[in-house]
Write an enzyme that holds these catalytic residues in place. Structure first.
Site, short mmCIF file in Angstrom:
data_model
loop_
_atom_site.label_atom_id
_atom_site.label_comp_id
_atom_site.label_asym_id
_atom_site.label_seq_id
_atom_site.Cartn_x
_atom_site.Cartn_y
_atom_site.Cartn_z
N SER A 116 38.30 35.30 45.73
CA SER A 116 39.10 36.29 46.46
C SER A 116 38.63 36.45 47.89
O SER A 116 37.43 36.29 48.19
CB SER A 116 38.97 37.64 45.74
OG SER A 116 39.52 38.67 46.53
N TYR A 140 34.28 44.75 42.97
CA TYR A 140 35.14 43.60 42.65
C TYR A 140 34.74 42.39 43.50
O TYR A 140 34.50 41.30 42.98
CB TYR A 140 36.61 43.97 42.90
CG TYR A 140 37.53 42.78 42.89
CD1 TYR A 140 37.83 42.12 41.70
CD2 TYR A 140 38.09 42.28 44.09
CE1 TYR A 140 38.66 41.00 41.69
CE2 TYR A 140 38.91 41.18 44.09
CZ TYR A 140 39.20 40.54 42.90
OH TYR A 140 40.02 39.44 42.89
N LYS A 144 32.97 38.59 42.42
CA LYS A 144 33.51 37.26 42.75
C LYS A 144 32.45 36.43 43.48
O LYS A 144 32.29 35.25 43.23
CB LYS A 144 34.78 37.40 43.60
CG LYS A 144 35.97 37.97 42.84
CD LYS A 144 36.46 36.97 41.80
CE LYS A 144 37.60 37.50 40.96
NZ LYS A 144 38.02 36.58 39.90
#
Ligand code: UDP
Length: 325
Positions: A116, A140, A144
């Site tokens: 991402s 988040y 990643k």
């Protein structure tokens, strides 16, 4: 190639599974159906399981014997990762590490990972190139980044060939395949705008005091069919022991207000909104530089934001709404 697609019942995974088949590959789906849909993987082999469940992974590998993995499965809601980081580390890091271990045991050495733009955090400059500093501002984004690092460590140790694809803002649909974005609760801008337009109810713009051209966040919206094409290209170029990361976007920034305007134009009716506070974990501007994907994968996104809105509208018409069922 035979490809196991984790999260293949979800939005980007299901469209990519179809694109793989269109490209002459075979796709099997591994999904826990927590947010994915059975209707999105009709006609192909499905393994129901959680990526944290090593036994379920081993059974899928033993049955399918895949040559490669496309790893989409994961938690993806930035604000949820702020309030419940443990869940994000558990699924996105521990689950992904289990998958990597299962691959190693099965002798499968190729993986394309759904990463991402969130790995960059608030960039020092835009457009963002792959070698820009990585300072994620949400749990988040950090999960990643952690798994990207795990892939890079496994590369020399296991002879792993990998590509980490850093998506900017995935949007659109593949109405020709009956596939699109359907989840409850919906948190992504374009489906929220579409729902608001259909229901004739305003949605909330999250933050209007950013230092951008109209005060709302700038994002790089890339069509899911273009993302699917990039996955097939990345997969076909994987080589044992070689790892790469690629930004996938359109190199064009669009504000929230501009998304609303495009949707209104395509749908032929204005989309109502109210102005609300900022959402935690949102950087003001994320726009990709994609020269690496262009040069090394031969990838150029073909669809505009208008094309994506049209595709979502057609998908909505074909299924009579965007609500999960
Ligand atoms: N956004 C918004 N209202 C909503 C949902 C999203 O204004 O109801 C904004 C959000 O703050 C961000 C942009 O739309 O600036 C894109 O958000 P999305 O959740 O679609 O993707 P993200 O950038 O978080 O990956």
């Amino acid at each position: 190639m035979k490809v196991l697609v984790t999260g293949g019942a979800g939005f980007i995974g299901s469209v990519t599974a179809r694109a793989l088949e269109a490209g002459g590959h075979e796709a099997g789906i591994f999904d826990d159906f927590s947010t994915g849909h059975e209707w999105a993987c009709r006609g192909r082999r499905v393994y129901r399981g959680d990526i944290r469940d090593r036994g379920a992974l081993d059974r899928a590998f033993a049955d399918m014997r895949p040559d490669a993995v496309l790893h989409f499965a994961g938690k993806i809601i930035v604000p949820e990762s702020v309030t419940n980081p443990g869940l994000y580390y558990d699924v996105n890091v521990i689950g992904s590490l289990r998958l990597l271990e299962a691959m190693r045991t099965a002798g499968c050495r190729r993986i394309v990972f759904s990463s991402s733009a969130a790995v960059y955090g608030t960039p020092e400059r835009t457009p963002i190139a792959e070698d820009a500093p990585q300072n994620p501002i949400s749990p988040y984004g950090r999960t990643k980044k952690h798994f990207e690092e795990a892939l890079e460590d496994a590369r020399p140790a296991d002879g792993l060939g990998y590509a980490s694809l850093r998506y900017f803002n995935a949007c659109g649909a593949a109405p020709e395949w009956g596939l699109g974005e359907v989840r409850e609760p919906e948190t992504h801008l374009l489906p929220i705008v579409m729902r608001a337009a259909l229901a004739g109810k305003p949605f909330t713009v999250c933050g209007t005091d950013y230092a951008t051209r109209d005060g709302t966040c700038v994002r790089d919206y890339v069509d899911v069919r273009d993302l699917a094409d990039a996955h097939v290209r990345a997969l076909e170029r994987l080589k044992p022991g070689v790892g790469n990361s690629y930004n996938l976007g359109t190199e064009r920034g669009t504000t929230v207000r501009e998304v609303v305007a495009v949707a209104g134009r395509v749908l032929g009716r204005p989309v109502a909104f109210v102005e609300g506070p900022r959402r935690p974990g949102d950087p003001p501007e994320l726009v990709a530089s994609c020269s690496k994907a262009r040069e090394e994968l031969g990838w150029t996104p073909a669809r505009s934001l208008e094309d994506s809105v049209r595709a979502v509208a057609e998908f909505v018409r074909s299924r009579g709404g965007l609500e999960a069922r």
